[in-house]
Every structure is written in structure tokens, then in C-alpha cells.
Design an enzyme around this catalytic site. Structure first.
Site, PDB file in Angstrom:
ATOM      1  N   SER A 147       1.408  -1.165   0.069  1.00  0.00           N
ATOM      2  CA  SER A 147       0.002   0.141  -0.212  1.00  0.00           C
ATOM      3  C   SER A 147       0.430   1.036   0.029  1.00  0.00           C
ATOM      4  O   SER A 147       1.740   0.886   0.381  1.00  0.00           O
ATOM      5  CB  SER A 147      -0.759   0.089   0.994  1.00  0.00           C
ATOM      6  OG  SER A 147      -1.480   1.139   1.277  1.00  0.00           O
ATOM      7  N   TYR A 160      -2.094  -0.247  10.735  1.00  0.00           N
ATOM      8  CA  TYR A 160      -1.726  -1.657   8.900  1.00  0.00           C
ATOM      9  C   TYR A 160      -0.817  -1.365   8.130  1.00  0.00           C
ATOM     10  O   TYR A 160       0.208  -1.592   7.643  1.00  0.00           O
ATOM     11  CB  TYR A 160      -3.613  -1.057   8.577  1.00  0.00           C
ATOM     12  CG  TYR A 160      -3.694  -1.216   6.818  1.00  0.00           C
ATOM     13  CD1 TYR A 160      -3.736  -2.551   6.432  1.00  0.00           C
ATOM     14  CD2 TYR A 160      -3.503  -0.002   6.574  1.00  0.00           C
ATOM     15  CE1 TYR A 160      -4.722  -2.137   5.223  1.00  0.00           C
ATOM     16  CE2 TYR A 160      -4.049  -0.266   4.848  1.00  0.00           C
ATOM     17  CZ  TYR A 160      -4.285  -1.134   4.488  1.00  0.00           C
ATOM     18  OH  TYR A 160      -4.384  -1.604   2.774  1.00  0.00           O
TER      19      TYR A 160
END
Ligand SMILES: NC(=O)c1ccc[n+]([C@@H]2O[C@H](COP(=O)([O-])OP(=O)(O)OC[C@H]3O[C@@H](n4cnc5c(N)ncnc54)[C@H](O)[C@@H]3O)[C@@H](O)[C@H]2O)c1
Ligand SMILES: O=C(O)[C@H](O)[C@@H](O)[C@H](O)[C@H](O)CO
Length: 256
Positions: A147, A160
Site C-alpha cells: 500500500s 495497518y
């Protein structure tokens, strides 16, 4: 061999985790279109059957493998099945990524471990076991879906991004460890994509001024816009690309 031929995956076997919908499905569909037999993983059998049907209807070959990637026994069983049925695994896309966005102060110990298990440790054990099959043929492609999170962070989001950047480290370590065995490791770092998970945000008109200002192409990514990156890294066209993070974010992270 023409450069276009080098994108062919005919005869190869691929496993895409979390491939029933969203970015995982688009990547699975692309690999199948290029000729790979795709094993589509996810937890919900009905979703996976739908994905497999769509791939087959387009002329590809695919099968469903329903298991929770955070469950080690289920992982082992799935890998043993792949070995027994196909005798090979050429491509693994570690696409599963659970999201739990909260400030670190709000995470208890169990929630931290759970997110790291699903988003990081599961890809580590699955990649290690996949590499055993890949080494036999001296060929493999390990692809981690990371990401832009961690490279940049949203306020109130800690675990995350840590897991995603952990995946980047894993990918680089594997690039060095498995490179001598003909196995490349790379990552795809998506920016903001309008997948099912982000549907409410993508439909939120109030967010559009932010999107236009922060993303140079001035829009959310369309899920199918991830497919080319996955096919490239999975194919022989990327045979000398190893240890790379391919960011697909419309330019979001290079904008000042
Ligand atoms: N959509 C985005 O904008 C975006 C941005 C950056 C990174 N990513 C990453 O891309 C990947 C895919 O994103 P998406 O938006 O398509 O996600 P999604 O949540 O829509 O899809 C993930 C898929 O994984 C499956 N899954 C979740 N946990 C699982 C588990 N334990 N075992 C097996 N399957 C499981 C889900 O059922 C789902 O089908 C994720 O890793 C995400 O972190 C997405
Ligand atoms: O990995 C990420 O950066 C996020 O999970 C993305 O899914 C979202 O697109 C974005 O953060 C908007 O919610």
C-alpha cells in the site's frame, strides 16, 4: 520471442489470495486472461464461485480455494493440494489485507497480533512454502500487495501501515534469498482504489475536493487499473525486475 509473447502465462499456475473481489479479483482475471490457471482464494465459497465463473466465461481457467489465510493448518493443506493436483506453483499474489484503522492507543495486544497475523505473517509463511514448490522448477514470482500506507500515513492509522511496510521488507528479503533460485519478489503498492471496501468513501462527494487536490490524475483508481501491474510482475516481461515496489496511485505520493 516478441515482447508481447513475454507477457504470456500459458501453462503456469497462480494463487491469488483474497481474489474473490476487488483488486485481487482484477489481478486473478488478468493472469487467467494471459493463460495462467488461477487458484482464487478467499473465505467465502459463494463469492469465489462467482469469481471463478466470470473468469471461465471469459475463456480462462480457474478454481476456488476457500480458506482463511491466517489459519496455518488451512494454508498447509491448501499448499499440499496445489502440489498434489498441479505439481507446480509459478505465481503467488499475496493480496489479502484486512483493515483496522484506529489510533495505536486504541489497539489492545490481541488486535495488534491479529492484524499482523493476517496482513504480514500469513504472507510470510505462504511465500516460504510457495517458494519450496517454485524452487523445483527454478522459476517463480512472489508478489505482495502492499500500500502507499506506511510510505505516507492517514492520521489515526498505525498497525495497518506497519504491516504493509513489513511486507515491503519481506519482499526485499525474499528477492535476495530466492533470487538465486529463479524466483523474483516484488510489490504492488496501490493508492486509492474504488473497490467494494471503499465504495462509501468513493461515493462521498465531500471527499472529491481532497481527491482532486491530492491525486494528480484527480480521481479514484478503477479496480481494473491494477491488472497491468500484476501481469507485468508475474510474467517473463519482468524477468530482471526483483525487489521492486511498483506504486499504482495516480501520482498521489509524489505530489507535494
Ligand atoms: N482498495 C484500495 O484502495 C487499496 C489501497 C491500498 C492497498 N490496498 C490493498 O490491496 C488489497 C486488496 O484490497 P481491496 O480493496 O480489493 O480489498 P477487499 O477488502 O475488497 O478484498 C480483500 C479480499 O480478501 C479477502 N480476505 C480478507 N481476509 C482474508 C483472510 N483472512 N483469508 C482469506 N481471504 C481474506 C476478502 O474476503 C476479500 O475478498 C489489500 O491488501 C489492501 O490492503 C487496497
Ligand atoms: O491501503 C490503503 O491506503 C487503504 O487501505 C486504501 O484502501 C484506501 O484506498 C484509502 O486509504 C482510502 O480509504
Amino acid at each position: 520471442m516478441s515482447v508481447l509473447d513475454r507477457f504470456s502465462l500459458v501453462g503456469q499456475v497462480a494463487l491469488v489470495t483474497g481474489g474473490g473481489r476487488g483488486l485481487g479479483f482484477e489481478m486473478a482475471r488478468a493472469l487467467a486472461e494471459a493463460g495462467a490457471h488461477v487458484i482464487v482464494n478467499g473465505r467465502t465459497a459463494a463469492t469465489l464461485e462467482g469469481a471463478v465463473r466470470t473468469i471461465r466465461a471469459a475463456g480462462g481457467t480457474a478454481e476456488a480455494a476457500a480458506f482463511d489465510i491466517a489459519d496455518r493448518d488451512a494454508q498447509r493443506a491448501a499448499m499440499a493440494d496445489i502440489d498434489k493436483i498441479h505439481g507446480r506453483l509459478d505465481i503467488l499474489i499475496n493480496n489479502v489485507g484486512a483493515r483496522d484503522r484506529r489510533p495505536l492507543a486504541e489497539f489492545d495486544d490481541d488486535a495488534i497480533i491479529e492484524l499482523l497475523r493476517t496482513d504480514l505473517a500469513a504472507a510470510m509463511t505462504l511465500s516460504r512454502d510457495a517458494a519450496v514448490l517454485m524452487k523445483r522448477r527454478n522459476h517463480g514470482r512472489l508478489i505482495a500487495v502492499t500500500s502507499i500506507s506506511g510510505h505516507v500515513v492517514m492520521p489515526g492509522d498505525c498497525v495497518y501501515p506497519a504491516a504493509k511496510q513489513g511486507l515491503t521488507g519481506l519482499m526485499r528479503g525474499m528477492a535476495v534469498e530466492f533470487g538465486p533460485h529463479g524466483i523474483t519478489s516484488n510489490a504492488i503498492a496501490p493508492g486509492w482504489f474504488a473497490t467494494e471496501t471503499n465504495a462509501a468513501m468513493a461515493a462521498n462527494e465531500e471527499l472529491m475536493p481532497f481527491v482532486r487536490q491530492r491525486i494528480p490524475v484527480q480521481r479514484w483508481g478503477r479496480p481494473e487499473e491494477i491488472a497491468g501491474a500484476a501481469l507485468f510482475l508475474a510474467s517473463d516481461a519482468a524477468s530482471f525486475v526483483n525487489g521492486h515496489v511498483l506504486t499504482v496511485d495516480g501520482g498521489m505520493t509524489v505530489r507535494m
